[in-house]
Enzyme design. Structure first.
Site, PDB file in Angstrom:
ATOM      1  CG  ASN A 238      -1.465   0.617   1.299  1.00 12.16           C
ATOM      2  OD1 ASN A 238      -1.955   2.386   0.242  1.00 12.16           O
ATOM      3  ND2 ASN A 238      -2.338   1.560   2.135  1.00 12.16           N
TER       4      ASN A 238
ATOM      5  CE  LYS B 245       0.102   2.880   4.979  1.00 12.01           C
ATOM      6  NZ  LYS B 245       0.316   3.712   6.259  1.00 12.01           N
TER       7      LYS B 245
ATOM      8  CG  HIS C 190      -5.963   1.963   5.415  1.00 10.35           C
ATOM      9  ND1 HIS C 190      -5.107   2.819   6.034  1.00 10.35           N
ATOM     10  CD2 HIS C 190      -4.438   0.815   5.087  1.00 10.35           C
ATOM     11  CE1 HIS C 190      -3.844   2.313   6.101  1.00 10.35           C
ATOM     12  NE2 HIS C 190      -3.656   1.459   5.858  1.00 10.35           N
TER      13      HIS C 190
ATOM     14  CD  GLU D 287      -2.568   6.006   6.356  1.00 11.29           C
ATOM     15  OE1 GLU D 287      -2.819   5.200   6.196  1.00 11.29           O
ATOM     16  OE2 GLU D 287      -1.779   5.072   7.705  1.00 11.29           O
TER      17      GLU D 287
ATOM     18  CD  GLU E  19      -3.463  -2.658   7.717  1.00 11.69           C
ATOM     19  OE1 GLU E  19      -2.014  -3.438   6.887  1.00 11.69           O
ATOM     20  OE2 GLU E  19      -4.212  -1.807   7.133  1.00 11.69           O
TER      21      GLU E  19
ATOM     22  N   GLY F 183       2.294   1.298  10.598  1.00 12.47           N
ATOM     23  CA  GLY F 183       3.289   2.676  10.488  1.00 12.47           C
ATOM     24  C   GLY F 183       4.457   3.250  12.346  1.00 12.47           C
TER      25      GLY F 183
ATOM     26  CB  SER G 188       5.333  -2.623  11.823  1.00  9.46           C
ATOM     27  OG  SER G 188       4.660  -1.369  11.807  1.00  9.46           O
TER      28      SER G 188
HETATM   29  C1  PEP Z   1      -0.653  -0.064   5.990  1.00 11.50           C
HETATM   30  O1  PEP Z   1      -0.620   1.027   6.039  1.00 11.50           O
HETATM   31  O2  PEP Z   1      -0.859  -0.773   5.905  1.00 11.50           O
HETATM   32  C2  PEP Z   1       0.421  -0.717   7.073  1.00 11.50           C
HETATM   33  C3  PEP Z   1       0.505  -2.253   7.526  1.00 11.50           C
HETATM   34  O3  PEP Z   1       1.622   0.189   6.964  1.00 11.50           O
HETATM   35  P1  PEP Z   1       2.772  -0.218   6.959  1.00 11.50           P
HETATM   36  O4  PEP Z   1       3.241  -1.807   7.157  1.00 11.50           O
HETATM   37  O5  PEP Z   1       3.662   1.040   7.850  1.00 11.50           O
HETATM   38  O6  PEP Z   1       2.274  -0.202   9.209  1.00 11.50           O
END
Ligand code: PEP
Length: 241
Positions: free
Chosen positions: A9, A11, A90, A92, A159, A165, A205
């Site tokens: 992703n 973003k 998601h 975010e 998630e 992040g 992460s």
């Molecule tokens: C994400 O944005 O779906 C995500 C898992 O980000 P990261 O891997 O940076 O934690």
């Protein structure tokens, strides 16, 4: 046997030309899993036109088919661009754009009507995790998101918000136990047979160092990757875990 699926992703990162170079590099190798990239709207068409093996998907779509929704992206256009999948809900988007379980449900239905795979994201906040509300939060998100939905054509991404992040990955034990919980919940809403067909990703992460342990978990069928999907070498290592 569920085919693993790892999606990067990007973003709101990656210029068009850089994305195409990245994709070209990625496609030089063969993988026996599904590999996908979710990129920004303007990159979707050139990325999809260039992609031969890698799945290309959007990061969001609107919950209405068309109309006066300035700045939004319709499922019809995703279909016209022949996209493979679209992220839905998601964290975010839930956090910054007030996306609710109800709009998530509407988006999933529109995507399925157009044969685009919804990658349905669920996850609890740090506060909910610390208050031991994970089970209740995830079960509710799954129930509302998947109401009257043909779930076997969806991918679910667990998630935990506290791991996105932040560099804090959920331990494989935690990730497995929540992915197991999701599968059980899907089984209770549909059947064990259907639940066993649904692919469930872990996201938060994920990096080349922890992917192997996560992918070894029984109910984890893939990963949704943010930061580590922006560097070609990291992403290549990840998908060849
Ligand atoms: C994400 O944005 O779906 C995500 C898992 O980000 P990261 O891997 O940076 O934690």
């Amino acid at each position: 046997m569920r085919k693993p699926i790892i999606i990067g992703n990007w973003k709101m990162n990656m210029q068009i030309a850089d994305g195409l170079v990245f994709l070209n590099d990625l496609e030089k190798e063969s993988y026996n899993i599904d590999v996908g990239i979710a990129c920004q709207a303007i990159s979707l068409i050139p990325m999809k036109e260039q992609a031969k093996k890698v799945l290309i998907g959007a990061q969001n779509t609107n919950d209405e088919l068309n109309g006066a929704y300035t700045g939004e992206l319709s499922v019809d256009l995703l279909k016209e661009a022949e996209l493979d999948f679209c992220l839905v809900g998601h964290s975010e988007r839930r956090q910054y754009y007030n996306e609710s379980d109800e709009t998530v449900n509407k988006k999933i239905k529109l995507l399925l009507e157009k044969q685009i795979t919804p990658v349905v994201c669920v996850g609890e906040s740090l506060e909910q995790y610390e208050n031991k509300q994970t089970k209740e939060v995830i079960e509710k998100q799954i129930e509302l998101a998947l109401q009257d939905v043909d779930v076997k054509n969806c991918v679910i991404a667990y998630e935990p918000i506290w791991a996105i992040g932040t560099g804090k990955t959920a331990t494989p034990e935690i990730a497995q136990s929540v992915c197991r919980l999701i599968r059980k919940k899907i089984a209770s809403l549909t059947s064990v047979e259907i639940a066993n067909k649904v692919r469930i990703q872990y996201g938060g992460s994920v990096n080349p160092e922890n992917i192997k342990e996560l992918m070894a978990c029984e109910d984890i069928d893939g990963a949704l990757v943010g930061g580590a999907s922006l560097k070609i070498n990291d992403f290549k290592k990840l998908i060849s875990y």
